[in-house]
Design a protein around this motif. Structure first.
Motif, PDB file in Angstrom:
ATOM      1  N   LEU A  25       0.809  -1.216   0.000  1.00  0.00           N
ATOM      2  CA  LEU A  25       0.000   0.000   0.000  1.00  0.00           C
ATOM      3  C   LEU A  25       0.847   1.273   0.000  1.00  0.00           C
ATOM      4  CD1 LEU A  25      -2.678  -1.069   2.642  1.00  0.00           C
ATOM      5  CD2 LEU A  25      -2.858  -1.216   0.153  1.00  0.00           C
ATOM      6  N   LEU A  61      -0.154   4.049  -2.424  1.00  0.00           N
ATOM      7  CA  LEU A  61      -1.419   4.674  -2.046  1.00  0.00           C
ATOM      8  C   LEU A  61      -1.254   5.509  -0.782  1.00  0.00           C
ATOM      9  CD1 LEU A  61      -4.389   4.879  -2.801  1.00  0.00           C
ATOM     10  CD2 LEU A  61      -4.836   2.833  -1.424  1.00  0.00           C
ATOM     11  N   VAL A  94      -2.586   9.530  -0.567  1.00  0.00           N
ATOM     12  CA  VAL A  94      -3.705  10.005   0.262  1.00  0.00           C
ATOM     13  C   VAL A  94      -3.403   9.990   1.760  1.00  0.00           C
ATOM     14  CG1 VAL A  94      -5.403   9.318  -1.459  1.00  0.00           C
ATOM     15  CG2 VAL A  94      -4.779   7.703   0.336  1.00  0.00           C
ATOM     16  N   VAL A 149      -5.799   5.628   4.634  1.00  0.00           N
ATOM     17  CA  VAL A 149      -5.869   4.257   4.115  1.00  0.00           C
ATOM     18  C   VAL A 149      -6.189   3.280   5.245  1.00  0.00           C
ATOM     19  CG1 VAL A 149      -4.578   2.391   3.026  1.00  0.00           C
ATOM     20  CG2 VAL A 149      -4.314   4.737   2.202  1.00  0.00           C
ATOM     21  N   SER A 163      -9.745   3.560   6.318  1.00  0.00           N
ATOM     22  CA  SER A 163     -10.646   3.050   5.278  1.00  0.00           C
ATOM     23  C   SER A 163     -10.606   1.530   5.181  1.00  0.00           C
ATOM     24  CB  SER A 163     -10.272   3.655   3.921  1.00  0.00           C
ATOM     25  OG  SER A 163     -10.376   5.061   3.941  1.00  0.00           O
ATOM     26  N   THR A 183      -1.122  -3.229  -9.513  1.00  0.00           N
ATOM     27  CA  THR A 183      -2.127  -2.258  -9.959  1.00  0.00           C
ATOM     28  C   THR A 183      -3.545  -2.785  -9.735  1.00  0.00           C
ATOM     29  OG1 THR A 183      -1.943  -3.129 -12.231  1.00  0.00           O
ATOM     30  CG2 THR A 183      -0.637  -1.189 -11.676  1.00  0.00           C
ATOM     31  N   ILE A 229      -4.277  -2.308  -5.963  1.00  0.00           N
ATOM     32  CA  ILE A 229      -4.539  -0.899  -5.646  1.00  0.00           C
ATOM     33  C   ILE A 229      -5.913  -0.487  -6.163  1.00  0.00           C
ATOM     34  CG2 ILE A 229      -3.840   1.477  -6.145  1.00  0.00           C
ATOM     35  CD1 ILE A 229      -2.101   0.097  -4.064  1.00  0.00           C
ATOM     36  N   GLU A 230      -6.280  -0.937  -7.361  1.00  0.00           N
ATOM     37  CA  GLU A 230      -7.593  -0.596  -7.918  1.00  0.00           C
ATOM     38  C   GLU A 230      -8.709  -1.158  -7.038  1.00  0.00           C
ATOM     39  OE1 GLU A 230     -10.143  -0.941 -12.103  1.00  0.00           O
ATOM     40  OE2 GLU A 230      -8.049  -1.605 -12.021  1.00  0.00           O
ATOM     41  N   LEU A 266      -8.872   0.885  -3.793  1.00  0.00           N
ATOM     42  CA  LEU A 266      -9.504   2.179  -4.066  1.00  0.00           C
ATOM     43  C   LEU A 266     -11.017   2.037  -4.193  1.00  0.00           C
ATOM     44  CD1 LEU A 266      -6.991   3.706  -6.643  1.00  0.00           C
ATOM     45  CD2 LEU A 266      -7.511   4.611  -4.375  1.00  0.00           C
ATOM     46  N   PHE A 267     -11.457   0.972  -4.849  1.00  0.00           N
ATOM     47  CA  PHE A 267     -12.894   0.723  -4.989  1.00  0.00           C
ATOM     48  C   PHE A 267     -13.536   0.503  -3.623  1.00  0.00           C
ATOM     49  CE2 PHE A 267     -16.353  -2.406  -5.377  1.00  0.00           C
ATOM     50  CZ  PHE A 267     -17.249  -1.668  -6.152  1.00  0.00           C
ATOM     51  N   ILE A 300     -12.438   1.607  -0.714  1.00  0.00           N
ATOM     52  CA  ILE A 300     -12.448   2.886   0.002  1.00  0.00           C
ATOM     53  C   ILE A 300     -13.585   3.770  -0.487  1.00  0.00           C
ATOM     54  CG2 ILE A 300     -11.162   5.035   0.355  1.00  0.00           C
ATOM     55  CD1 ILE A 300      -8.584   3.365   0.321  1.00  0.00           C
ATOM     56  N   ARG A 301     -13.780   3.823  -1.798  1.00  0.00           N
ATOM     57  CA  ARG A 301     -14.863   4.649  -2.342  1.00  0.00           C
ATOM     58  C   ARG A 301     -16.221   4.150  -1.870  1.00  0.00           C
ATOM     59  NH1 ARG A 301     -14.637   6.087  -8.557  1.00  0.00           N
ATOM     60  NH2 ARG A 301     -13.395   7.804  -7.729  1.00  0.00           N
TER      61      ARG A 301
END
Length: 278
Positions: free
Chosen positions: A90, A93, A97, A102, A105, A145, A148-149, A152-153, A155-156
């Motif tokens: 991580l 990331l 942010v 992180v 989240s 990658t 991380i994607e 991120l999803f 977390i969103r």
């Protein structure tokens, strides 16, 4: 003793089926993150002091060091993705942010992935499984990658989407309350008799039901919660081991040492000295 998956690298992902013939998974912790996504079927998931009934499309984040256990279905089977990764994955990331954002989240929680987004999550998981087989020299980059994607999803979803947070298992609400009470009052005297009186149930029922739902014996759960908090104090403070033992609810420092070695595999003093390896 801590239950650890074999992780020779800093990343692991797999797809697996489970039914009642698979046996019971022991309640365990591990020094890395786990993302558990249920493709189909159902299962009960116990983590720290919360009990969740998981169904298709549910995803749970298991942070490092959190006590947890999944119970396999009594009828039919369930299929899930399990993704394990160390915090070092991580770094990129965290730099963008911030590590606190992180970490917050990726705290314990269950997300019900909306129907229209399940194909996206499952596609990411399948791509990481494919690349994890070692296609070429670019595979590690594709894995990083993809991870991380996915993070991120998650977390969103947790921060900006509505109606995706899974509720607790209402069928086991009483055991949930008892586990939560222990989790919040681990430093106090806790006995089976006192808890049965407090929650107005028999000692035998409490003992059997608690074990069935959480995977822990009543006393075993208390000890594990106390040890978890002792670990935090050992790493974050300079308090003496004796003071930590009493602060965490142990009335005998020798018993604390024995219990700590049984759960963590090392003495409290060695655990503190090996801080960088944890």
């Amino acid at each position: 003793m801590d239950y650890l998956f074999d992780m020779p690298t800093d990343f692991k992902v797999y797809k697996i089926k489970r039914d009642k013939s698979s046996g019971s998974q022991p309640t365990h912790t591990h020094p890395y993150y786990e993302i558990f996504y249920l493709i189909n079927g159902d299962c009960t998931f116990f983590i720290d002091h919360n009990i969740y009934k998981l169904n298709r499309g549910d995803l749970i984040v298991v942070p490092q060091g959190e006590l947890h256990k999944s119970s396999f279905p009594q009828h039919g089977c369930s299929e899930r993705y399990v993704l394990c990764f160390k915090e070092s994955n991580l770094k990129w990331l965290n730099d963008i942010v911030g590590p606190d954002f992180v970490k917050e989240s990726l705290s314990t929680g269950v997300i019900s992935i909306p129907d229209k987004r399940r194909d996206y999550v499952e596609s990411l998981m399948n791509k990481m499984i494919f690349e994890n087989e070692g296609q070429d020299i670019l595979s590690p980059a594709f894995i990083r990658t993809g991870l991380i994607e996915l993070v991120l999803f998650i977390i969103r979803c947790r921060r900006y989407e509505e109606n995706v947070i899974k509720e607790l298992d209402v069928d086991n609400q009483l055991m949930q309350q008892i586990a939560t009470y222990i989790y919040e009052n681990y430093d106090k005297k806790l006995s089976l008799e006192d808890m049965s009186d407090k929650f107005h149930i028999s000692r035998s029922y409490l003992s059997k039901k608690f074990k069935a739902v959480t995977g822990f014996g009543f006393k075993e759960y208390i000890v594990n919660v106390r040890i978890k908090n002792a670990c935090r104090l050992l790493l974050e403070t300079n308090k003496s081991i004796t003071d930590i033992a009493f602060e965490c609810g142990f009335n005998d420092s020798n018993y604390f040492g024995d219990a700590f070695r049984h759960v963590k595999g090392v003495s409290p003093n060695k655990y503190r000295k090996n801080k960088e390896a944890i």
